[in-house]
Design a protein around this motif. Structure first.
Motif, PDB file in Angstrom:
ATOM      1  N   THR A 197      -2.582  10.150   6.678  1.00 21.51           N
ATOM      2  CA  THR A 197      -1.932  10.390   5.390  1.00 21.51           C
ATOM      3  C   THR A 197      -1.161  11.710   5.427  1.00 21.51           C
TER       4      THR A 197
ATOM      5  N   LYS B 255      -0.097   4.005  12.123  1.00 16.26           N
ATOM      6  CA  LYS B 255      -0.358   3.700  10.719  1.00 16.26           C
ATOM      7  C   LYS B 255      -0.281   5.004   9.921  1.00 16.26           C
ATOM      8  N   VAL B 256       0.809   5.156   9.205  1.00 14.78           N
ATOM      9  CA  VAL B 256       1.049   6.395   8.456  1.00 14.78           C
ATOM     10  C   VAL B 256       1.273   6.048   6.984  1.00 14.78           C
ATOM     11  N   ARG B 257       0.649   6.831   6.132  1.00  9.86           N
ATOM     12  CA  ARG B 257       0.862   6.693   4.688  1.00  9.86           C
ATOM     13  C   ARG B 257       1.399   8.015   4.163  1.00  9.86           C
TER      14      ARG B 257
ATOM     15  N   CYS C 182       7.244   4.475  11.608  1.00 10.18           N
ATOM     16  CA  CYS C 182       5.986   4.782  12.303  1.00 10.18           C
ATOM     17  C   CYS C 182       5.253   3.508  12.700  1.00 10.18           C
TER      18      CYS C 182
ATOM     19  N   TYR D 179      10.033   5.688   6.242  1.00  9.72           N
ATOM     20  CA  TYR D 179       9.383   6.424   7.329  1.00  9.72           C
ATOM     21  C   TYR D 179       8.114   5.701   7.774  1.00  9.72           C
ATOM     22  N   GLU D 180       7.376   5.141   6.852  1.00  5.48           N
ATOM     23  CA  GLU D 180       6.169   4.378   7.209  1.00  5.48           C
ATOM     24  C   GLU D 180       6.525   3.183   8.095  1.00  5.48           C
ATOM     25  N   LYS D 181       7.659   2.539   7.799  1.00  3.40           N
ATOM     26  CA  LYS D 181       8.102   1.411   8.631  1.00  3.40           C
ATOM     27  C   LYS D 181       8.459   1.881  10.045  1.00  3.40           C
TER      28      LYS D 181
ATOM     29  N   SER E 136       9.892   7.549   1.850  1.00  2.00           N
ATOM     30  CA  SER E 136       8.529   7.496   2.387  1.00  2.00           C
ATOM     31  C   SER E 136       8.223   6.126   2.960  1.00  2.00           C
ATOM     32  N   ARG E 137       8.614   5.070   2.238  1.00  2.00           N
ATOM     33  CA  ARG E 137       8.361   3.713   2.744  1.00  2.00           C
ATOM     34  C   ARG E 137       9.168   3.445   4.027  1.00  2.00           C
TER      35      ARG E 137
END
Length: 541
Positions: free
Chosen positions: A40, A73-75, A67, A63-65, A60-61
């Motif tokens: 996180t 797995k990044v939140r 990663c 960047y999560e994709k 943010s979404r």
């Protein structure tokens, strides 16, 4: 009695529900952070303007994709803290060791030594990570873009100059935008009053437009004023106007020919008698300020920023002064089409104000803003830095500008045509100084400011009271505070200098020596000047 019991029951019930919701929220976040295999990243800021938080969610979404495509797995979680409580929240989080990995850092003012959001040089040095070792490397997210292979610092419009702390000699933040100041206006209402005439581009035209608006409202029985003001945005507008009148004076007072007005030099010049609040330039700036103040709604000095915005969107005024950061918020709230124009300052040919000016103000020194820093010792700071790389990349910053309606901070990023009016004006001359240059001088100015409203035909009453209340002593107080703060920084840096001397006498070592000499020279020069003035019995320290 029964009514009181019912109200008390409802009140305690709501309080209990709020407590349970807060408890659930904390527990839920804790459980999420303990989810195995998920990292996180949390970042915090105080910018609650419309469209910005949703923009950060989109980034943010994305960047999560990115990663996830790399098998990580990044939140990413955003914490938007209200501006009023941010300084207290900041100290609590940093001291308590519970701060997110990334926190917004605003600029520290030279006069007070503290930013409006509670950031100081000491706090930056103690709690934030220097990123100097990374800024001269290419941003990995710029591969395949026009900025591929360009050092990270050189991809920003100001070369990351605002991110560099000249006291600590390190880079500490990554900017995402840049700010400018403009006049917004109600297009349909303006067209109703002025037809197809363009918005004013010069001070005299602006005054005529304000007079026409006032007459238009009076003739129709409307509660209509030219400009919506508040204690937040009105000083920005009036200071912008007033600063044009000290352009030449600031240049004359600048003994070191640095081309930019220096507050300590200006205050020392006041104490030496080289200028005063009755100087023609200051009198002109006060008259100019009064002429603008007449066009705000009554009591504007007591209302906050939101009240001025509400006044504007209710169509009770034609203009409102605001920064580029308010662009999206105003467009969301206003039920009418918005127009934007530059601040119409006096022309050099103006018979009353032109003789004190070199020309229209430049915005070349505005620099970047909305900067984020890495908290020292935070978990997975490597991923936090990577997230900042993404946000400040060519594609990331373009996405940010597109969805937020804010100017980009990265060079070569296309600017939407609706934002072109906010691009900084490079040509022109820097505005100089105002009467508030530090904590004490600003306090004195703000305390006596009402006199400019109470006696709108002349600034003489303000000048009389201002001098009598001790502007010279306020200058001495600000200079002494600045000197103490500088010497404290120098003392702290001496330890670092000794470490560099023993370890490696590299470029950083010599930069630090040069900075130390410059800081000490400035501090002792101020001390020497104040001591001389005291011995001559001109002022009391």
């Amino acid at each position: 009695m029964n009514r009181d019991k019912i109200l008390n029951t409802i009140g305690f019930s709501l309080l209990g529900l709020c407590f349970l919701f807060a408890l659930w929220n904390v527990a839920f976040r804790t459980v999420r952070e303990l989810e195995p295999g998920v990292v996180t990243i949390r970042f915090a800021h105080w910018q609650l303007e419309g469209g910005l938080r949703s923009t950060f969610d989109i980034l943010s979404r994305e960047y999560e994709k990115i990663c996830a495509a790399r098998g990580l797995k990044v939140r990413v979680e955003q914490q938007a803290i209200p501006e009023r409580v941010f300084p207290n929240w900041l100290v609590t989080q940093l001291v308590g060791g519970k701060a997110p990995q990334i926190i917004a850092i605003d600029n520290i003012t030279s006069g007070s030594g503290m930013s409006p959001k509670g950031m100081t040089t000491d706090r930056i040095a103690r709690y934030f990570e220097a990123i100097s070792a990374r800024v001269h490397e290419p941003n990995p997210y710029n591969i395949g873009t026009p900025l591929e292979g360009v050092p990270w610092c050189d991809t920003f419009v100001d070369g990351m100059s605002r991110s560099y702390d000249s006291n600590l000699l390190d880079y500490y933040s990554v900017p995402l935008s840049m700010y400018t100041f403009r006049l917004f206006y109600n297009k349909p209402l303006y067209r109703e009053i002025f037809g197809d005439a363009p918005p004013p581009t010069e001070y005299r035209e602006f005054l005529k437009a304000c007079a026409t608006i006032t007459a238009y409202g009076r003739a129709r029985g409307l509660n209509l004023v030219p400009i919506a003001g508040s204690k937040y945005n009105a000083p920005m507008l009036t200071d912008y106007f007033a600063g044009t009148q000290t352009q030449k004076l600031g240049r004359r007072l600048n003994r070191f020919n640095t081309l930019v007005s220096n507050d300590s030099e200006v205050m020392l010049a006041y104490l030496r008698g080289e200028w005063n609040v009755r100087s023609p330039e200051i009198t002109a700036s006060l008259r100019l300020l009064q002429s603008i103040n007449r066009n705000f709604q009554p009591g504007f000095q007591q209302v906050d920023r939101d009240s001025a915005t509400f006044y504007f969107v209710q169509e009770r005024c034609v203009f409102v002064s605001a920064g580029s950061w308010d662009n999206t918020s105003l467009r969301i709230q206003a039920p009418f089409d918005l127009g934007v124009c530059h601040i119409p300052v006096p022309a050099v040919s103006d018979p009353d104000y032109g003789r004190f000016m070199y020309g229209p103000p430049t915005e070349a020194a505005n620099g970047t803003a909305l900067a984020f820093g890495l908290v020292r010792g935070a978990a997975r700071s490597d991923l936090a830095l990577d997230f900042l790389h993404y946000l400040s990349s060519y594609h990331g910053n373009a996405l940010f500008s597109k969805h937020s309606g804010w100017l980009p901070s990265v060079i070569k990023v296309p600017v939407d045509e609706t934002l072109e009016v906010f691009e900084p004006v490079i040509d022109g001359y820097p505005n100089a100084f105002g009467l508030g240059m530090g904590t004490e001088t600003s306090r004195l100015r703000d305390n006596d400011y009402y006199l400019l409203q109470a006696f709108p035909d002349s600034p003489q009453k303000f000048q009389d009271v201002f001098e009598r209340n001790g502007y010279g002593k306020a200058c001495i107080g600000d200079l002494t505070s600045w000197q103490t703060r500088v010497l404290r920084i120098v003392t702290r840096q001496d330890t670092l200098l000794a470490a560099y001397y023993e370890r490696s006498r590299d470029r950083k070592f010599y930069e630090l020596i040069e900075q130390q000499i410059q800081q000490e020279q400035s501090a002792y020069m101020v001390d020497s000047e104040l001591s001389t003035l005291t011995k001559e019995n001109q002022w009391q320290r």
